[in-house]
Design a protein around this motif. Structure first.
Motif, PDB file in Angstrom:
ATOM      1  N   GLU A  46       0.832  -1.204   0.000  1.00  0.00           N
ATOM      2  CA  GLU A  46       0.000   0.000   0.000  1.00  0.00           C
ATOM      3  C   GLU A  46       0.867   1.254   0.000  1.00  0.00           C
ATOM      4  O   GLU A  46       0.530   2.252  -0.652  1.00  0.00           O
ATOM      5  CB  GLU A  46      -0.919  -0.017   1.217  1.00  0.00           C
ATOM      6  N   ARG A  47       1.988   1.215   0.708  1.00  0.00           N
ATOM      7  CA  ARG A  47       2.904   2.357   0.717  1.00  0.00           C
ATOM      8  C   ARG A  47       3.472   2.585  -0.681  1.00  0.00           C
ATOM      9  O   ARG A  47       3.570   3.724  -1.153  1.00  0.00           O
ATOM     10  CB  ARG A  47       4.024   2.105   1.721  1.00  0.00           C
ATOM     11  N   ALA A  48       3.836   1.496  -1.348  1.00  0.00           N
ATOM     12  CA  ALA A  48       4.375   1.598  -2.709  1.00  0.00           C
ATOM     13  C   ALA A  48       3.310   2.111  -3.671  1.00  0.00           C
ATOM     14  O   ALA A  48       3.598   2.938  -4.546  1.00  0.00           O
ATOM     15  CB  ALA A  48       4.892   0.241  -3.162  1.00  0.00           C
ATOM     16  N   ARG A  49       2.066   1.642  -3.519  1.00  0.00           N
ATOM     17  CA  ARG A  49       0.990   2.078  -4.410  1.00  0.00           C
ATOM     18  C   ARG A  49       0.662   3.556  -4.202  1.00  0.00           C
ATOM     19  O   ARG A  49       0.420   4.280  -5.171  1.00  0.00           O
ATOM     20  CB  ARG A  49      -0.251   1.227  -4.193  1.00  0.00           C
ATOM     21  N   THR A  50       0.667   4.007  -2.945  1.00  0.00           N
ATOM     22  CA  THR A  50       0.411   5.418  -2.671  1.00  0.00           C
ATOM     23  C   THR A  50       1.476   6.293  -3.313  1.00  0.00           C
ATOM     24  O   THR A  50       1.173   7.337  -3.914  1.00  0.00           O
ATOM     25  CB  THR A  50       0.376   5.662  -1.153  1.00  0.00           C
ATOM     26  N   ARG A  51       2.729   5.880  -3.200  1.00  0.00           N
ATOM     27  CA  ARG A  51       3.818   6.645  -3.810  1.00  0.00           C
ATOM     28  C   ARG A  51       3.692   6.652  -5.336  1.00  0.00           C
ATOM     29  O   ARG A  51       3.891   7.677  -5.990  1.00  0.00           O
ATOM     30  CB  ARG A  51       5.163   6.039  -3.406  1.00  0.00           C
ATOM     31  N   PHE A  52       3.299   5.512  -5.906  1.00  0.00           N
ATOM     32  CA  PHE A  52       3.119   5.391  -7.348  1.00  0.00           C
ATOM     33  C   PHE A  52       2.012   6.325  -7.840  1.00  0.00           C
ATOM     34  O   PHE A  52       2.172   7.033  -8.844  1.00  0.00           O
ATOM     35  CB  PHE A  52       2.785   3.943  -7.709  1.00  0.00           C
ATOM     36  N   GLU A  53       0.892   6.346  -7.110  1.00  0.00           N
ATOM     37  CA  GLU A  53      -0.228   7.199  -7.510  1.00  0.00           C
ATOM     38  C   GLU A  53       0.157   8.674  -7.438  1.00  0.00           C
ATOM     39  O   GLU A  53      -0.221   9.470  -8.310  1.00  0.00           O
ATOM     40  CB  GLU A  53      -1.434   6.907  -6.611  1.00  0.00           C
ATOM     41  N   PHE A  54       0.903   9.036  -6.408  1.00  0.00           N
ATOM     42  CA  PHE A  54       1.355  10.426  -6.285  1.00  0.00           C
ATOM     43  C   PHE A  54       2.281  10.794  -7.439  1.00  0.00           C
ATOM     44  O   PHE A  54       2.174  11.887  -8.027  1.00  0.00           O
ATOM     45  CB  PHE A  54       2.077  10.618  -4.949  1.00  0.00           C
ATOM     46  N   ASP A  55       3.174   9.876  -7.806  1.00  0.00           N
ATOM     47  CA  ASP A  55       4.091  10.117  -8.928  1.00  0.00           C
ATOM     48  C   ASP A  55       3.320  10.295 -10.230  1.00  0.00           C
ATOM     49  O   ASP A  55       3.687  11.139 -11.071  1.00  0.00           O
ATOM     50  CB  ASP A  55       5.087   8.959  -9.063  1.00  0.00           C
ATOM     51  N   GLN A  56       2.247   9.515 -10.413  1.00  0.00           N
ATOM     52  CA  GLN A  56       1.475   9.615 -11.644  1.00  0.00           C
ATOM     53  C   GLN A  56       0.725  10.956 -11.719  1.00  0.00           C
ATOM     54  O   GLN A  56       0.599  11.548 -12.796  1.00  0.00           O
ATOM     55  CB  GLN A  56       0.472   8.455 -11.739  1.00  0.00           C
ATOM     56  N   ILE A  57       0.243  11.426 -10.562  1.00  0.00           N
ATOM     57  CA  ILE A  57      -0.431  12.737 -10.529  1.00  0.00           C
ATOM     58  C   ILE A  57       0.551  13.836 -10.912  1.00  0.00           C
ATOM     59  O   ILE A  57       0.227  14.749 -11.685  1.00  0.00           O
ATOM     60  CB  ILE A  57      -1.030  12.986  -9.136  1.00  0.00           C
ATOM     61  N   LYS A  98       3.196  13.455 -12.759  1.00  0.00           N
ATOM     62  CA  LYS A  98       3.501  13.265 -14.169  1.00  0.00           C
ATOM     63  C   LYS A  98       2.415  13.867 -15.042  1.00  0.00           C
ATOM     64  O   LYS A  98       2.693  14.543 -16.049  1.00  0.00           O
ATOM     65  CB  LYS A  98       3.655  11.770 -14.476  1.00  0.00           C
ATOM     66  N   MET A  99       1.143  13.663 -14.664  1.00  0.00           N
ATOM     67  CA  MET A  99       0.031  14.234 -15.406  1.00  0.00           C
ATOM     68  C   MET A  99       0.088  15.755 -15.393  1.00  0.00           C
ATOM     69  O   MET A  99      -0.186  16.415 -16.400  1.00  0.00           O
ATOM     70  CB  MET A  99      -1.299  13.747 -14.803  1.00  0.00           C
ATOM     71  N   SER A 100       0.462  16.315 -14.219  1.00  0.00           N
ATOM     72  CA  SER A 100       0.551  17.775 -14.105  1.00  0.00           C
ATOM     73  C   SER A 100       1.637  18.327 -15.035  1.00  0.00           C
ATOM     74  O   SER A 100       1.431  19.341 -15.709  1.00  0.00           O
ATOM     75  CB  SER A 100       0.852  18.160 -12.657  1.00  0.00           C
ATOM     76  N   LYS A 101       2.775  17.661 -15.101  1.00  0.00           N
ATOM     77  CA  LYS A 101       3.869  18.120 -15.950  1.00  0.00           C
ATOM     78  C   LYS A 101       3.517  18.007 -17.432  1.00  0.00           C
ATOM     79  O   LYS A 101       3.893  18.858 -18.246  1.00  0.00           O
ATOM     80  CB  LYS A 101       5.130  17.313 -15.650  1.00  0.00           C
ATOM     81  N   LEU A 102       2.783  16.943 -17.792  1.00  0.00           N
ATOM     82  CA  LEU A 102       2.412  16.727 -19.191  1.00  0.00           C
ATOM     83  C   LEU A 102       1.193  17.554 -19.600  1.00  0.00           C
ATOM     84  O   LEU A 102       0.885  17.655 -20.791  1.00  0.00           O
ATOM     85  CB  LEU A 102       2.140  15.242 -19.435  1.00  0.00           C
ATOM     86  N   THR A 132      -2.771   6.229 -18.668  1.00  0.00           N
ATOM     87  CA  THR A 132      -2.977   4.784 -18.588  1.00  0.00           C
ATOM     88  C   THR A 132      -1.836   4.152 -17.794  1.00  0.00           C
ATOM     89  O   THR A 132      -0.663   4.323 -18.131  1.00  0.00           O
ATOM     90  CB  THR A 132      -3.034   4.150 -19.987  1.00  0.00           C
ATOM     91  N   VAL A 133      -2.185   3.454 -16.732  1.00  0.00           N
ATOM     92  CA  VAL A 133      -1.184   2.808 -15.890  1.00  0.00           C
ATOM     93  C   VAL A 133      -1.648   1.398 -15.559  1.00  0.00           C
ATOM     94  O   VAL A 133      -2.831   1.071 -15.690  1.00  0.00           O
ATOM     95  CB  VAL A 133      -0.946   3.591 -14.583  1.00  0.00           C
ATOM     96  N   ASP A 134      -0.713   0.579 -15.139  1.00  0.00           N
ATOM     97  CA  ASP A 134      -1.025  -0.782 -14.714  1.00  0.00           C
ATOM     98  C   ASP A 134      -0.579  -0.941 -13.262  1.00  0.00           C
ATOM     99  O   ASP A 134       0.606  -1.158 -12.992  1.00  0.00           O
ATOM    100  CB  ASP A 134      -0.308  -1.809 -15.593  1.00  0.00           C
ATOM    101  N   PRO A 135      -1.505  -0.794 -12.296  1.00  0.00           N
ATOM    102  CA  PRO A 135      -1.133  -0.883 -10.881  1.00  0.00           C
ATOM    103  C   PRO A 135      -0.480  -2.210 -10.515  1.00  0.00           C
ATOM    104  O   PRO A 135       0.246  -2.293  -9.521  1.00  0.00           O
ATOM    105  CB  PRO A 135      -2.475  -0.713 -10.160  1.00  0.00           C
TER     106      PRO A 135
END
Length: 254
Positions: A152-163, A165-169, A175-178
């Motif tokens: 869950e800690r890894a998934r939370t960090r992953f979701e934050f990173d994707q947000i 990334k979306m902001s920068k782009l 599209t991601v594969d959890p």
């Protein structure tokens, strides 16, 4: 206090005292949540789903009956939260009280517990947890939910990173594969016990001193309380042989 010009705000019926006609009706807030079935269809949550969620939290037979009864009360409060949504908060408070009761029961019986010899009532949940950790009665290495917490800690960090990334782009979807998210060594070795020592007393005190808080992680609290209580009473010699959190230390640093 209100003035003559201010209307008295009525309590919503879902929060008011039930009468004989609606005491067994589900709290409408529980029916807001949907579940995805095996066919991928979303359906409303039902009482059976609610009860199924609390059933896995079982204390072992090595735990004293008085502690198990205390914890069963917390589980029953969660069960009845189907009818009164705010019972979730009461159930969470009871689960944390069960943990403190278990800590006192385990530590007061030990002659090597400095905190038990001093002031039993003033120790507080944080103090009892620290003492149990010091004596080796609870340890990160024995957390049954440790791997789950790491994921869950890894998934939370992953979701934050994707947000980010979306902001920068400058995009609103991505599209991601959890399933590809894997915990790092840091996630797997995270000091959860210290986090519990910091966080659990804050939640318990928030409830104990009166609060309108409806904490969204009631089942996570049950996860932690159940795990730690079972650790406390895992064997008669728990704490005699200290369980080290560092696997390398357990192997002599090899």
């Amino acid at each position: 206090m209100t003035t003559d010009d201010e209307p008295v705000k009525m309590i919503d019926p879902s929060d008011a005292l039930r009468d004989g006609d609606n005491i067994t009706h589900p709290d409408p807030r529980n029916t807001f949540f949907g579940l995805v079935d095996s066919a991928g269809q979303v359906r409303p949550q039902e009482l059976s789903d609610h009860l199924e969620a609390i059933q896995p939290y079982v204390l072992e037979s090595t735990v004293p009956e008085s502690v198990r009864l205390h914890f069963e009360t917390a589980k029953n409060l969660y069960a009845y939260a189907w009818f009164v949504y705010r019972f979730h908060a009461v159930a969470e408070q009871q689960a944390l009280s069960s943990l403190e009761f278990a800590l006192r029961s385990r530590l007061e019986s030990r002659s090597d517990s400095p905190i038990a010899r001093r002031s039993k009532k003033s120790a507080g949940l944080s103090g009892w947890l620290k003492e149990a950790q010091t004596l080796g009665l609870i340890a990160n290495s024995r957390l049954r939910i440790g791997d789950q917490l790491a994921r869950e800690r890894a998934r939370t960090r992953f979701e934050f990173d994707q947000i980010q990334k979306m902001s920068k782009l400058g995009v609103t979807t991505i599209t991601v594969d959890p399933a590809t998210v894997q915990p790092t060594e840091e996630d797997l070795r995270y000091d959860w016990i210290s986090a519990f020592i910091d966080d659990l007393p804050k939640i318990r005190n928030e409830y104990a001193h009166g609060s309108t808080m409806l904490h969204p992680t009631v089942l996570r609290t049950f996860d932690i309380a159940c795990d730690l209580i079972n650790q406390l009473f895992s064997s008669s010699d728990a704490g005699v042989q200290l369980q080290l959190d560092d696997p390398e230390e357990q192997l002599g640093g090899v």
